[in-house]
Scaffold this active site. Structure first.
Site, mmCIF file in Angstrom:
data_model
loop_
_atom_site.group_PDB
_atom_site.id
_atom_site.type_symbol
_atom_site.label_atom_id
_atom_site.label_comp_id
_atom_site.label_asym_id
_atom_site.label_seq_id
_atom_site.Cartn_x
_atom_site.Cartn_y
_atom_site.Cartn_z
ATOM 1 C CG ASN A 90 -0.360 0.043 2.530
ATOM 2 O OD1 ASN A 90 0.807 -0.323 2.697
ATOM 3 N ND2 ASN A 90 -1.118 0.471 3.536
ATOM 4 C CG ASP A 303 0.073 -3.844 10.612
ATOM 5 O OD1 ASP A 303 0.480 -3.267 9.573
ATOM 6 O OD2 ASP A 303 -1.111 -3.795 10.986
#
Ligand code: DOR
Ligand code: ZN
Length: 425
Positions: A90, A303
């Site tokens: 992303n 993450d």
């Protein structure tokens, strides 16, 4: 290439031994090895693990180099004990073509601090409408094997089925950000007692569990590999437990923050605690810890989600979700699991390397094995100082906390990337 003799190190908690590193590999192990010109490192009291592998890192390059670059994120990773990271897609532009994944891969090679393995987007522009060029990314120099729209869920079941079918040809894996978008519209935090009290729109556990349930059925139907990103609820653990018992080819990750923190942090309205999926409850944390210990959850993945100050230090509702993770993940895992080095190596190195297909990583130090390893001082305790992090961002939820363990050295193919707790370059 310098040779290194690591003296008196405990490999995975075993009795002290010496490791001779030469020409990129572990050349010899055993007691009282001769230095023979190698640089000697006194590693008494230190534990050696295979270099850590992160399956879920946001490096922000291209597009948001103010928040993180491939180089700064690689340095943060090395300092955290990592020798390989998988970079999420992303970015801006999105890593949905061979060109962009090759760019990220090349930047990783140039930085030379960890192996950067790009993840490709599942759909064009992460828009969830058309499949991206999965085959071209797989065939590119970056050899992409993991595909993910992370940040977004591949919500359309037909598209998810097609993606699973497509990657089966080259044993690829679809890493799903499990969030049914219709159930999380406007969500700000976990849906529960705390969100009710604060009057914030909730993100219900079932929005994650419903997608995981659907996707394990699709993966079973197709016979393909599914990986579930950042599992956050007790209910998700039960869905995974059942799927694994049936033999579905599914793996799952949990983040350090979901193992340690809960939704009560939102009471501070400090956006450093805003993350997607959100922090959950004590019951969820207990279930995640138990699942990590018993293997229903396969790995810890960070993450790592760096954000610029203006995107994070603002009103809760406007803040971007996400937290830093690379430089603290090992300490948090040590805090949660205790010094169970074999389990830590399994969850943070061997299994993520296997899922990602990184064959030179996740291997225990032994003669002939590529010297990708990390040395940890398990007795050290350190206070997390955001200003001292190598990440370009400061959004760590652990600021001021005292955490166990310290990474003393990291080696990538026999070359130190970290020595004495400091990045070499
Ligand atoms: O908290 C999150 N931040 N969750 C995601 O899925 C995406 C990530 C990001 O890119 O910042
Ligand atoms: Zn995600």
């Amino acid at each position: 290439m310098t040779a290194y003799l690591i003296k008196g190190v405990s490999v995975l908690g075993g009795a002290p031994t010496d490791l001779l590193i030469r020409d990129g590999v572990v050349a010899e192990t055993g007691a009282d090895l001769a230095a023979g010109g190698a640089t000697v490192l006194d590693a008494a009291g230190l534990v050696a693990l295979p270099g850590l592998v992160d399956l879920h890192t946001h490096l922000r390059e291209p597009g948001r180099e103010d928040a993180e670059t491939v180089e700064s994120g690689s340095r943060a990773a090395a300092l955290g004990g990592y020798t390989a990271v998988c970079a999420m897609a992303n970015t801006s532009p999105v890593a949905d073509t061979a060109g962009v994944v090759e760019q990220v891969w090349r930047l990783g090679r140039e930085a030379g601090l960890v192996d950067v393995q790009p993840i490709g987007a599942v759909t064009v522009g992460l828009a969830g409408e058309r499949l991206a060029e999965l085959g071209a990314m797989a065939d590119s120099a970056a050899r992409v094997r993991i595909f993910s729209d992370d940040g977004h869920c591949v919500a359309d079941p037909r598209l998810m089925r097609r993606a699973l079918e497509y990657v089966k040809a080259f044993d690829g894996v679809i890493a799903q950000h499990a969030e049914e978008p219709r159930l999380t519209e406007g969500a700000q935090m976990h849906e529960g007692a705390v969100s009710t009290r604060l009057g914030l729109t909730g993100w219900p556990a079932v929005a994650e569990e419903a997608i995981i349930a659907r996707d394990v059925l699709l993966a079973e139907h197709v016979g393909s590999r599914l990986h579930v990103c950042h599992v956050s609820t007790a209910g998700s653990v039960e869905v995974l437990r059942q799927a694994k018992a049936r033999g579905v080819r599914v793996t799952a990750e949990v983040t350090p923050h979901h193992l340690l923190l809960t939704d009560v942090r939102a009471e501070t309205y400090d956006p450093v605690y805003k993350v997607n999926p959100p922090l959950r409850t004590d019951e969820d944390v207990a279930a995640l810890r138990a699942a990590l210990a018993d293997g229903v959850i396969d790995i810890v993945a960070t993450d790592h989600a760096p954000h610029a100050v203006e995107d994070k230090e603002c009103e809760w509702a406007y803040a971007r979700p996400g937290m830093l993770g690379l430089e603290t993940a090992l300490s948090i895992t040590l805090e949660v699991l205790g010094p169970r080095w074999d389990v830590i190596a399994e969850r943070m190195s061997r299994t993520p390397a296997r899922i990602a297909g990184l064959e030179s990583h996740g291997l225990d130090p032994a003669p002939g094995v590529p010297a990708n390893l990390t040395l940890i001082d398990p007795a050290a305790r350190h206070v997390v100082e955001p200003g001292e992090l190598a990440s370009l961002s400061r959004n760590t939820p652990y600021a001021g906390m005292t955490l166990p363990g310290r990474v003393v050295a990291t080696f990538l193919r026999g070359e130190p990337t970290v020595l004495d707790g400091k990045a070499v370059k």
